[in-house]
Design a protein around this motif. Structure first.
Motif, PDB file in Angstrom:
ATOM      1  N   SER A  67       5.328 -12.736   1.406  1.00 57.50           N
ATOM      2  CA  SER A  67       3.959 -13.263   1.429  1.00 57.50           C
ATOM      3  C   SER A  67       3.104 -12.521   2.449  1.00 57.50           C
ATOM      4  O   SER A  67       1.921 -12.259   2.204  1.00 57.50           O
ATOM      5  CB  SER A  67       3.973 -14.760   1.748  1.00 57.50           C
ATOM      6  N   GLY A  68       3.687 -12.146   3.576  1.00 52.97           N
ATOM      7  CA  GLY A  68       2.921 -11.474   4.617  1.00 52.97           C
ATOM      8  C   GLY A  68       2.528 -10.056   4.260  1.00 52.97           C
ATOM      9  O   GLY A  68       1.469  -9.570   4.674  1.00 52.97           O
ATOM     10  N   ALA A  69       3.364  -9.347   3.483  1.00 54.91           N
ATOM     11  CA  ALA A  69       3.103  -7.944   3.150  1.00 54.91           C
ATOM     12  C   ALA A  69       2.320  -7.783   1.851  1.00 54.91           C
ATOM     13  O   ALA A  69       1.859  -6.680   1.544  1.00 54.91           O
ATOM     14  CB  ALA A  69       4.423  -7.181   3.048  1.00 54.91           C
ATOM     15  N   LEU A  70       2.155  -8.878   1.089  1.00 50.43           N
ATOM     16  CA  LEU A  70       1.493  -8.786  -0.217  1.00 50.43           C
ATOM     17  C   LEU A  70       0.007  -8.469  -0.044  1.00 50.43           C
ATOM     18  O   LEU A  70      -0.719  -9.171   0.663  1.00 50.43           O
ATOM     19  CB  LEU A  70       1.657 -10.094  -0.976  1.00 50.43           C
ATOM     20  N   LEU A  71      -0.441  -7.403  -0.682  1.00 54.10           N
ATOM     21  CA  LEU A  71      -1.836  -6.994  -0.618  1.00 54.10           C
ATOM     22  C   LEU A  71      -2.625  -7.671  -1.727  1.00 54.10           C
ATOM     23  O   LEU A  71      -2.065  -8.065  -2.753  1.00 54.10           O
ATOM     24  CB  LEU A  71      -1.944  -5.471  -0.769  1.00 54.10           C
ATOM     25  N   SER A  72      -3.909  -7.772  -1.550  1.00 51.50           N
ATOM     26  CA  SER A  72      -4.764  -8.308  -2.607  1.00 51.50           C
ATOM     27  C   SER A  72      -5.123  -7.192  -3.578  1.00 51.50           C
ATOM     28  O   SER A  72      -5.117  -6.011  -3.228  1.00 51.50           O
ATOM     29  CB  SER A  72      -6.041  -8.913  -2.013  1.00 51.50           C
ATOM     30  N   GLY A  73      -5.420  -7.559  -4.795  1.00 52.16           N
ATOM     31  CA  GLY A  73      -5.863  -6.581  -5.769  1.00 52.16           C
ATOM     32  C   GLY A  73      -4.723  -5.952  -6.555  1.00 52.16           C
ATOM     33  O   GLY A  73      -3.550  -6.283  -6.373  1.00 52.16           O
ATOM     34  N   THR A  74      -5.094  -5.039  -7.438  1.00 51.79           N
ATOM     35  CA  THR A  74      -4.155  -4.312  -8.281  1.00 51.79           C
ATOM     36  C   THR A  74      -4.363  -2.824  -8.060  1.00 51.79           C
ATOM     37  O   THR A  74      -5.505  -2.352  -7.966  1.00 51.79           O
ATOM     38  CB  THR A  74      -4.389  -4.639  -9.768  1.00 51.79           C
ATOM     39  N   TYR A  75      -3.280  -2.088  -7.983  1.00 54.09           N
ATOM     40  CA  TYR A  75      -3.354  -0.657  -7.701  1.00 54.09           C
ATOM     41  C   TYR A  75      -2.809   0.126  -8.891  1.00 54.09           C
ATOM     42  O   TYR A  75      -1.647   0.015  -9.253  1.00 54.09           O
ATOM     43  CB  TYR A  75      -2.549  -0.318  -6.442  1.00 54.09           C
ATOM     44  N   ASN A  76      -3.669   0.948  -9.476  1.00 56.12           N
ATOM     45  CA  ASN A  76      -3.281   1.780 -10.598  1.00 56.12           C
ATOM     46  C   ASN A  76      -2.932   3.198 -10.172  1.00 56.12           C
ATOM     47  O   ASN A  76      -2.369   3.959 -10.952  1.00 56.12           O
ATOM     48  CB  ASN A  76      -4.408   1.836 -11.639  1.00 56.12           C
ATOM     49  N   ASP A  77      -3.294   3.550  -8.937  1.00 51.34           N
ATOM     50  CA  ASP A  77      -3.016   4.890  -8.424  1.00 51.34           C
ATOM     51  C   ASP A  77      -3.070   4.830  -6.900  1.00 51.34           C
ATOM     52  O   ASP A  77      -3.452   3.797  -6.318  1.00 51.34           O
ATOM     53  CB  ASP A  77      -4.048   5.895  -8.952  1.00 51.34           C
ATOM     54  N   VAL A  78      -2.694   5.930  -6.260  1.00 48.99           N
ATOM     55  CA  VAL A  78      -2.871   6.002  -4.814  1.00 48.99           C
ATOM     56  C   VAL A  78      -4.370   5.969  -4.527  1.00 48.99           C
ATOM     57  O   VAL A  78      -5.183   6.439  -5.340  1.00 48.99           O
ATOM     58  CB  VAL A  78      -2.224   7.283  -4.238  1.00 48.99           C
ATOM     59  N   SER A 100     -12.065  16.063  -2.311  1.00 44.61           N
ATOM     60  CA  SER A 100     -13.447  15.986  -1.821  1.00 44.61           C
ATOM     61  C   SER A 100     -13.719  14.733  -1.011  1.00 44.61           C
ATOM     62  O   SER A 100     -14.741  14.663  -0.305  1.00 44.61           O
ATOM     63  CB  SER A 100     -14.425  16.066  -2.998  1.00 44.61           C
ATOM     64  N   ASN A 101     -12.840  13.738  -1.090  1.00 42.89           N
ATOM     65  CA  ASN A 101     -13.015  12.535  -0.268  1.00 42.89           C
ATOM     66  C   ASN A 101     -12.622  12.754   1.184  1.00 42.89           C
ATOM     67  O   ASN A 101     -12.881  11.889   2.029  1.00 42.89           O
ATOM     68  CB  ASN A 101     -12.188  11.384  -0.839  1.00 42.89           C
ATOM     69  N   PHE A 102     -11.962  13.889   1.475  1.00 42.53           N
ATOM     70  CA  PHE A 102     -11.563  14.147   2.855  1.00 42.53           C
ATOM     71  C   PHE A 102     -12.812  14.183   3.741  1.00 42.53           C
ATOM     72  O   PHE A 102     -13.786  14.873   3.464  1.00 42.53           O
ATOM     73  CB  PHE A 102     -10.815  15.474   2.968  1.00 42.53           C
ATOM     74  N   GLY A 103     -12.760  13.409   4.807  1.00 45.28           N
ATOM     75  CA  GLY A 103     -13.905  13.274   5.698  1.00 45.28           C
ATOM     76  C   GLY A 103     -14.622  11.958   5.501  1.00 45.28           C
ATOM     77  O   GLY A 103     -15.353  11.514   6.389  1.00 45.28           O
ATOM     78  N   SER A 104     -14.402  11.340   4.336  1.00 44.69           N
ATOM     79  CA  SER A 104     -15.048  10.052   4.074  1.00 44.69           C
ATOM     80  C   SER A 104     -14.046   9.009   3.589  1.00 44.69           C
ATOM     81  O   SER A 104     -14.440   7.968   3.070  1.00 44.69           O
ATOM     82  CB  SER A 104     -16.159  10.220   3.032  1.00 44.69           C
ATOM     83  N   LEU A 105     -12.757   9.291   3.762  1.00 42.99           N
ATOM     84  CA  LEU A 105     -11.741   8.308   3.403  1.00 42.99           C
ATOM     85  C   LEU A 105     -11.923   7.045   4.242  1.00 42.99           C
ATOM     86  O   LEU A 105     -12.207   7.123   5.441  1.00 42.99           O
ATOM     87  CB  LEU A 105     -10.344   8.882   3.637  1.00 42.99           C
ATOM     88  N   ALA A 106     -11.755   5.902   3.627  1.00 43.20           N
ATOM     89  CA  ALA A 106     -11.891   4.629   4.334  1.00 43.20           C
ATOM     90  C   ALA A 106     -10.521   3.955   4.400  1.00 43.20           C
ATOM     91  O   ALA A 106     -10.164   3.179   3.503  1.00 43.20           O
ATOM     92  CB  ALA A 106     -12.914   3.732   3.652  1.00 43.20           C
ATOM     93  N   TYR A 107      -9.750   4.276   5.421  1.00 47.40           N
ATOM     94  CA  TYR A 107      -8.460   3.612   5.579  1.00 47.40           C
ATOM     95  C   TYR A 107      -8.693   2.133   5.897  1.00 47.40           C
ATOM     96  O   TYR A 107      -9.653   1.787   6.594  1.00 47.40           O
ATOM     97  CB  TYR A 107      -7.660   4.268   6.702  1.00 47.40           C
ATOM     98  N   PRO A 108      -7.853   1.251   5.405  1.00 47.03           N
ATOM     99  CA  PRO A 108      -8.091  -0.185   5.604  1.00 47.03           C
ATOM    100  C   PRO A 108      -8.006  -0.579   7.079  1.00 47.03           C
ATOM    101  O   PRO A 108      -7.177  -0.066   7.836  1.00 47.03           O
ATOM    102  CB  PRO A 108      -6.969  -0.836   4.797  1.00 47.03           C
ATOM    103  N   THR A 109      -8.860  -1.475   7.469  1.00 45.39           N
ATOM    104  CA  THR A 109      -8.849  -2.020   8.831  1.00 45.39           C
ATOM    105  C   THR A 109      -8.492  -3.496   8.849  1.00 45.39           C
ATOM    106  O   THR A 109      -8.342  -4.088   9.917  1.00 45.39           O
ATOM    107  CB  THR A 109     -10.231  -1.820   9.491  1.00 45.39           C
ATOM    108  N   SER A 110      -8.364  -4.104   7.682  1.00 43.63           N
ATOM    109  CA  SER A 110      -7.926  -5.492   7.565  1.00 43.63           C
ATOM    110  C   SER A 110      -7.145  -5.627   6.270  1.00 43.63           C
ATOM    111  O   SER A 110      -7.205  -4.749   5.399  1.00 43.63           O
ATOM    112  CB  SER A 110      -9.124  -6.450   7.568  1.00 43.63           C
ATOM    113  N   GLY A 111      -6.405  -6.719   6.135  1.00 42.87           N
ATOM    114  CA  GLY A 111      -5.610  -6.902   4.934  1.00 42.87           C
ATOM    115  C   GLY A 111      -4.615  -5.783   4.718  1.00 42.87           C
ATOM    116  O   GLY A 111      -4.383  -5.347   3.584  1.00 42.87           O
ATOM    117  N   ARG A 112      -3.992  -5.324   5.797  1.00 37.69           N
ATOM    118  CA  ARG A 112      -3.127  -4.135   5.735  1.00 37.69           C
ATOM    119  C   ARG A 112      -1.674  -4.477   5.421  1.00 37.69           C
ATOM    120  O   ARG A 112      -0.865  -3.572   5.232  1.00 37.69           O
ATOM    121  CB  ARG A 112      -3.204  -3.371   7.063  1.00 37.69           C
ATOM    122  N   GLY A 113      -1.330  -5.754   5.360  1.00 37.23           N
ATOM    123  CA  GLY A 113       0.034  -6.147   5.082  1.00 37.23           C
ATOM    124  C   GLY A 113       0.698  -6.746   6.300  1.00 37.23           C
ATOM    125  O   GLY A 113       0.058  -7.459   7.083  1.00 37.23           O
ATOM    126  N   LEU A 114       1.971  -6.434   6.499  1.00 33.71           N
ATOM    127  CA  LEU A 114       2.778  -7.058   7.551  1.00 33.71           C
ATOM    128  C   LEU A 114       3.146  -6.023   8.602  1.00 33.71           C
ATOM    129  O   LEU A 114       3.552  -4.904   8.281  1.00 33.71           O
ATOM    130  CB  LEU A 114       4.054  -7.633   6.928  1.00 33.71           C
TER     131      LEU A 114
END
Length: 440
Positions: free
Chosen positions: A278-289, A299-313
Motif C-alpha cells: 500500500s505504501g509503494a503503490l503509485l497513483s495512475g496508470t503507466y503505459n511507458d517510462v 528533447s525533454n532533457f532540461g525540462s524533465l519533472a521528476y516527482p516531488t510527492s507521491g513517490r512511493g515508499l
C-alpha cells in the motif's frame, strides 16, 4: 506454443543463428548482419538469489564480427586507445565532423546538447555509422566491436548484442517496421581524449548507451534498454519460439533478463507485504517510462519533472531483504558499465544518505498485480502483465521498468526500461535534466 518459421533470408541455423538484414540505400540499409551468440557472462547476483536466468549458448564467430569485441581494459585511457584505433580504420568521409545531427555518413560530431540528445526508442536508423557490413568493412567492424567492448562491461556488451538479435526476430515478422540489427549505430561526439570531454553513443531501437568521458561527473546515462520479444528460443531446426519456457529445447535468449529478474524480485517482495504494497503503490496508470525520449530525441532533457510527492515508499521503511532487492536493481544497471564507472556511481547511489532518500514505487498491471515474471509470453493471458510498472527514485539514481503490449507480436508483451542520473546525465555537460531538481 507459437513457433515462427523463418526462411534463409532471416535465419540460418548451422552451429549458430545467422541473422541477416536487408540491403538498400543508406536511408534504409540494414546491411548484412550475422549475429552469433557469444559466451554468456554471469550477471551480478541480487541479494537474495534472483529468479533463474535464461543464458545464451556459446556459438561460433560470425562473418560480421558482431559480439566478438575483446575488452582492452576499463578506464578512459583504454577507451581512448580503442576509439583512436577505430578512427584509424575509417575513410576521410567517415570521420569528417558533421554539421548535421542526423548524418549517417560519419562517426564524428561536435559535443553539443543537440547532438547528444539524438537518440530514441522508436524504430529506424540513428546518426553515426551503422554497424553493418554495408557501411563498415571487416577491419572497421572489428575495431568498432573492440571499442564498444572496451567502453562497456562484458554484461553490457552482451546485452547490446542480444537486444540487436531481438530486433532481427521482429524484423523477420515485419521487414518494413524499421527494425533490424543493422540499423544500430555508433557515434563519437568530440575528440577522444584523456583530459577533455567527449562522448560515445551506441544507439538503435530499444538501446541507448550515452557515455561521457572527462565530464563534470562520471556518467553512463541516459541508458535505455528495451526488448521485443522479452525472450525466445532458437530450436535445432532453426525455428524461433517466442512463447516458450525454460524447458523449451534450443538456444535461450533473454536480453534484459538481469534487469527483469531484479525488478521482479523487488515487486514480488513489496506485494507480499501489505504495508509495503500500500505504501509503494503509485497513483495512475503507466503505459511507458515517463522520463524517456520524446519522439525522435531526448528533447525533454532540461525540462524533465521528476516527482516531488507521491513517490512511493522510502527505502528505510523496507525490511532488510527488500532493501537488498532495491540495491540489486541498481546493480543490474550499473553492471552494464565497466568497473571504474560502476564503482564511482555505486558510491553515490548507495551511500547511507542516498539510500535514506530513495523511494520505490509501482503500479499494477492489467491483471491486477505488478507482474514482471519470467517467460511472460508463455502465460495463458500474456497481456495481463501489460502496464506493470516499477521505479527506484533516489537523489540521483532513477530507474523505470514497464511491461507494454507488443508491437510486432501484439498478442504478447515487451519491455522498456530506463536508467537516468538526475545530476550526471551526459556527464553533467549540459546541466541536470530537470526543471524542478537542483541536486548536486
Amino acid at each position: 506454443m507459437r513457433i515462427l518459421k523463418t526462411t534463409a533470408s532471416h535465419f540460418v541455423l548451422a552451429s549458430f543463428l545467422a541473422l541477416t538484414g536487408c540491403g538498400g540505400d543508406d536511408s534504409t540499409d540494414t546491411g548484412t548482419v550475422v549475429v552469433p551468440t557469444p559466451t554468456p557472462t554471469p550477471t551480478p547476483t541480487p541479494t537474495p538469489t534472483p529468479t533463474p536466468t535464461p543464458t545464451p549458448t556459446p556459438t561460433a564467430t560470425d562473418a560480421n564480427l558482431i559480439g566478438t569485441g575483446v575488452s582492452q581494459g576499463t578506464g578512459t585511457s583504454a577507451v581512448v586507445t580503442a576509439a583512436n584505433a577505430f578512427l584509424a580504420t575509417l575513410s576521410t568521409t567517415q570521420k569528417t565532423v558533421s554539421t548535421s545531427s542526423s548524418s549517417t555518413s560519419t562517426v564524428l560530431f561536435e559535443l553539443t546538447k543537440a547532438n547528444a540528445i539524438t537518440w530514441t526508442n522508436l524504430p529506424g536508423g540513428r546518426h553515426g555509422l551503422r554497424l553493418n557490413s554495408s557501411t563498415l568493412s571487416t577491419a572497421q567492424l572489428t575495431a568498432a566491436e573492440n571499442l564498444m567492448a572496451t567502453a562497456l562491461s562484458a554484461a553490457g556488451k552482451l546485452e547490446q548484442d542480444e537486444i540487436r538479435r531481438a530486433d532481427e526476430v521482429i524484423n523477420a515478422v515485419n521487414a518494413n517496421g524499421g527494425w533490424g540489427a543493422g540499423l544500430y549505430s555508433i557515434a563519437i561526439l568530440g575528440t577522444p581524449s584523456t583530459s577533455q570531454p567527449w562522448m560515445l553513443q551506441i544507439t538503435g531501437h530499444h538501446l541507448a548507451y550515452n557515455i561521457v568521458y572527462n565530464g563534470t561527473y562520471v556518467s553512463g546515462t541516459p541508458t535505455f534498454l528495451g526488448v521485443e520479444p522479452p525472450n525466445w528460443v532458437v530450436t535445432t531446426s532453426g525455428s524461433v519460439v517466442v512463447n516458450g519456457t525454460a524447458s523449451t529445447a534450443g538456444t535461450q535468449h533473454a536480453p534484459v533478463e538481469a534487469q527483469r529478474a531484479a525488478v521482479s524480485n523487488l515487486a514480488t517482495a513489496i506485494q507480499a507485504n501489505t504495508t509495503f504494497a500500500s505504501g509503494a503503490l503509485l497513483s495512475g496508470t503507466y503505459n511507458d517510462v515517463i522520463a524517456g525520449a520524446n519522439g525522435n530525441s531526448d528533447s525533454n532533457f532540461g525540462s524533465l519533472a521528476y516527482p516531488t510527492s507521491g513517490r512511493g515508499l522510502l527505502y528505510s521503511s523496507l525490511d532488510t531483504t527488500t532493501q537488498g532487492y532495491v540495491r540489486a536493481v541498481m546493480e543490474s544497471y550499473l553492471a552494464t558499465m565497466p568497473t571504474d564507472i560502476a564503482d564511482t556511481l555505486r558510491a553515490q547511489y548507495q551511500s547511507s544518505a542516498a539510500l535514506a532518500a530513495t523511494y520505490v514505487g509501482y503500479t499494477k498491471g492489467q491483471g491486477g498485480t505488478a507482474d514482471f515474471g519470467p517467460y511472460p509470453n508463455s502465460a495463458t493471458t500474456p497481456l495481463n502483465a501489460q502496464r506493470s510498472y516499477i521505479r527506484v527514485d533516489g537523489p540521483r539514481f532513477w530507474m523505470e521498468f514497464v511491461v507494454q503490449q507488443g508491437v510486432a507480436y501484439q498478442q504478447y508483451v515487451h519491455y522498456h526500461s530506463l536508467w537516468r542520473d538526475k545530476v550526471a546525465d551526459y556527464g553533467g555537460q549540459f546541466g541536470n535534466g530537470s526543471s524542478n531538481f537542483n541536486g548536486s
